[in-house]
Scaffold this motif. Structure first.
Motif, PDB file in Angstrom:
ATOM      1  N   ARG A  28      36.572  48.289  37.026  1.00 24.23           N
ATOM      2  CA  ARG A  28      36.151  46.947  36.632  1.00 24.23           C
ATOM      3  C   ARG A  28      37.237  45.961  37.024  1.00 24.23           C
ATOM      4  N   MET A  29      36.813  44.890  37.695  1.00 26.69           N
ATOM      5  CA  MET A  29      37.740  43.844  38.110  1.00 26.69           C
ATOM      6  C   MET A  29      37.279  42.530  37.486  1.00 26.69           C
ATOM      7  N   ALA A  30      38.178  41.837  36.802  1.00 25.32           N
ATOM      8  CA  ALA A  30      37.865  40.516  36.266  1.00 25.32           C
ATOM      9  C   ALA A  30      38.159  39.482  37.349  1.00 25.32           C
ATOM     10  N   VAL A  31      37.210  38.586  37.567  1.00 25.06           N
ATOM     11  CA  VAL A  31      37.361  37.528  38.571  1.00 25.06           C
ATOM     12  C   VAL A  31      37.091  36.197  37.882  1.00 25.06           C
ATOM     13  N   THR A  32      38.027  35.257  38.009  1.00 27.80           N
ATOM     14  CA  THR A  32      37.840  33.920  37.471  1.00 27.80           C
ATOM     15  C   THR A  32      37.579  32.979  38.631  1.00 27.80           C
ATOM     16  N   LEU A  33      36.445  32.281  38.560  1.00 28.31           N
ATOM     17  CA  LEU A  33      36.071  31.343  39.613  1.00 28.31           C
ATOM     18  C   LEU A  33      36.647  29.978  39.259  1.00 28.31           C
ATOM     19  N   THR A  34      37.511  29.486  40.128  1.00 31.24           N
ATOM     20  CA  THR A  34      38.218  28.235  39.854  1.00 31.24           C
ATOM     21  C   THR A  34      37.817  27.122  40.806  1.00 31.24           C
ATOM     22  N   GLY A  35      36.796  27.330  41.589  1.00 31.97           N
ATOM     23  CA  GLY A  35      36.397  26.343  42.574  1.00 31.97           C
ATOM     24  C   GLY A  35      36.829  26.715  43.970  1.00 31.97           C
ATOM     25  N   ARG A  36      37.708  27.709  44.078  1.00 31.09           N
ATOM     26  CA  ARG A  36      38.158  28.165  45.390  1.00 31.09           C
ATOM     27  C   ARG A  36      38.607  29.611  45.256  1.00 31.09           C
ATOM     28  N   MET A  37      38.106  30.471  46.116  1.00 33.90           N
ATOM     29  CA  MET A  37      38.512  31.873  46.086  1.00 33.90           C
ATOM     30  C   MET A  37      39.711  32.027  47.014  1.00 33.90           C
ATOM     31  N   VAL A  38      40.799  32.507  46.485  1.00 35.58           N
ATOM     32  CA  VAL A  38      42.018  32.663  47.261  1.00 35.58           C
ATOM     33  C   VAL A  38      42.479  34.106  47.177  1.00 35.58           C
ATOM     34  N   VAL A  39      42.697  34.695  48.328  1.00 36.25           N
ATOM     35  CA  VAL A  39      43.250  36.035  48.380  1.00 36.25           C
ATOM     36  C   VAL A  39      44.742  35.917  48.082  1.00 36.25           C
ATOM     37  N   PRO A  40      45.269  36.707  47.126  1.00 32.34           N
ATOM     38  CA  PRO A  40      46.691  36.604  46.796  1.00 32.34           C
ATOM     39  C   PRO A  40      47.572  36.686  48.045  1.00 32.34           C
ATOM     40  N   GLY A  41      48.480  35.742  48.168  1.00 34.00           N
ATOM     41  CA  GLY A  41      49.403  35.723  49.296  1.00 34.00           C
ATOM     42  C   GLY A  41      48.891  34.951  50.508  1.00 34.00           C
ATOM     43  N   LEU A  42      47.608  34.584  50.503  1.00 36.46           N
ATOM     44  CA  LEU A  42      47.055  33.832  51.623  1.00 36.46           C
ATOM     45  C   LEU A  42      46.573  32.479  51.119  1.00 36.46           C
ATOM     46  N   GLU A  43      47.357  31.454  51.343  1.00 40.94           N
ATOM     47  CA  GLU A  43      47.063  30.132  50.816  1.00 40.94           C
ATOM     48  C   GLU A  43      45.791  29.528  51.409  1.00 40.94           C
ATOM     49  N   THR A  70      34.059  33.232  34.523  1.00 39.35           N
ATOM     50  CA  THR A  70      34.711  34.533  34.606  1.00 39.35           C
ATOM     51  C   THR A  70      33.626  35.592  34.721  1.00 39.35           C
ATOM     52  N   ILE A  71      33.779  36.479  35.682  1.00 38.80           N
ATOM     53  CA  ILE A  71      32.815  37.559  35.881  1.00 38.80           C
ATOM     54  C   ILE A  71      33.557  38.889  35.935  1.00 38.80           C
ATOM     55  N   TYR A  72      32.833  39.944  35.665  1.00 42.30           N
ATOM     56  CA  TYR A  72      33.329  41.291  35.917  1.00 42.30           C
ATOM     57  C   TYR A  72      32.588  41.826  37.128  1.00 42.30           C
ATOM     58  N   VAL A  73      33.329  42.441  38.047  1.00 39.22           N
ATOM     59  CA  VAL A  73      32.731  43.170  39.155  1.00 39.22           C
ATOM     60  C   VAL A  73      33.028  44.638  38.905  1.00 39.22           C
ATOM     61  N   TYR A  74      31.978  45.386  38.625  1.00 39.19           N
ATOM     62  CA  TYR A  74      32.090  46.830  38.432  1.00 39.19           C
ATOM     63  C   TYR A  74      31.770  47.514  39.758  1.00 39.19           C
ATOM     64  N   TYR A  75      32.423  48.658  40.003  1.00 45.83           N
ATOM     65  CA  TYR A  75      32.128  49.435  41.197  1.00 45.83           C
ATOM     66  C   TYR A  75      32.620  50.867  40.985  1.00 45.83           C
ATOM     67  N   ILE A  76      32.140  51.764  41.827  1.00 47.98           N
ATOM     68  CA  ILE A  76      32.484  53.185  41.750  1.00 47.98           C
ATOM     69  C   ILE A  76      33.346  53.542  42.955  1.00 47.98           C
ATOM     70  N   THR A  77      34.411  54.327  42.723  1.00 49.98           N
ATOM     71  CA  THR A  77      35.198  54.849  43.839  1.00 49.98           C
ATOM     72  C   THR A  77      35.194  56.370  43.789  1.00 49.98           C
TER      73      THR A  77
END
Length: 168
Positions: free
Chosen positions: A147-162, A124-131
Motif C-alpha cells: 500500500r502506497m499513500a499518495v497526496t495530490l497537491t496539484g502537481r505530481m513530482v517524482v522525488p529528486g526530479l523537480e 489523499t489516496i491509497y494505491v494498493y498493488y501485489i508484488t
C-alpha cells in the motif's frame, strides 16, 4: 519464474443506446479515423500506446479529474512499473508519472480513498498493488500486498526530479 501476461493496450469506444435500451449501431475512433464498433481498430488512450497490464480508475474530487493507476510488467531483466496519470474527461490522459519500479511482478493496482471508497477519492489516496519476486514459479507464492499513500497537491513530482510531469 513468473510468466508476464501479454499486454493489452487501453483504448476508448462509445455507443449510443436506443430508447428501448438496446445498443444501436456504433462506431469507434482511432488514429486511422472512424472505425466500425465491432472489429474496427481501437484508439489508444495514451500517446504512444505504452504497455499496460493492469489498471484502476477513480474520480478524484480534489483536482476534479479521473486518476488512473497503471502497472506495466516487465520480464526477466526488465523491471515492472507502477504509474499514475490523470484526465479531465476520461479520453485525453496526461503523461504517466512513475510511482514505483521493481524487479518483480507488479499486479492489480487499485486506487482507494482512505475512507474505503474506490470510485470517488480525495486529495489523499491509497494505491494498493501485489508484488511477486521474479524467482517465483507461480504467481501466488511469496506474494506481498503493498500500500502506497499518495497526496495530490496539484502537481505530481517524482522525488529528486523537480520538472516531473504535471498531471493534476
Amino acid at each position: 519464474l513468473v510468466t508476464p501476461v501479454t499486454s493489452m493496450p487501453l483504448s476508448r469506444q462509445r455507443s449510443v443506446t436506443t430508447s428501448w435500451g438496446r445498443t444501436s449501431e456504433w462506431a469507434k475512433y482511432s488514429t486511422s479515423g472512424p472505425q466500425p464498433g465491432l472489429g474496427g481498430l481501437p484508439a489508444p488512450l495514451e500517446t504512444g500506446n505504452p504497455q499496460t497490464n493492469w489498471f484502476s480508475v477513480s474520480y478524484n474530487t480534489a483536482p476534479e479529474r479521473f486518476i488512473m493507476a497503471i502497472s506495466r510488467n516487465g520480464g526477466p531483466g526488465d523491471p515492472s512499473y507502477l504509474y499514475l496519470t490523470a484526465s479531465e474527461d476520461g479520453i485525453s490522459w496526461s503523461p504517466r508519472v512513475l510511482l514505483q519500479d521493481c524487479e518483480c511482478e507488479l499486479t492489480y493496482p487499485s486506487i482507494i480513498d482512505p475512507d474505503g471508497n474506490p470510485l470517488e477519492t480525495g486529495d489523499t489516496i491509497y494505491v494498493y498493488y501485489i508484488t511477486t519476486p521474479p524467482t517465483e514459479q507461480y504467481r501466488w507464492h511469496n506474494t506481498s500486498l503493498q500500500r502506497m499513500a499518495v497526496t495530490l497537491t496539484g502537481r505530481m513530482v517524482v522525488p529528486g526530479l523537480e520538472d516531473s510531469a504535471r498531471i493534476v
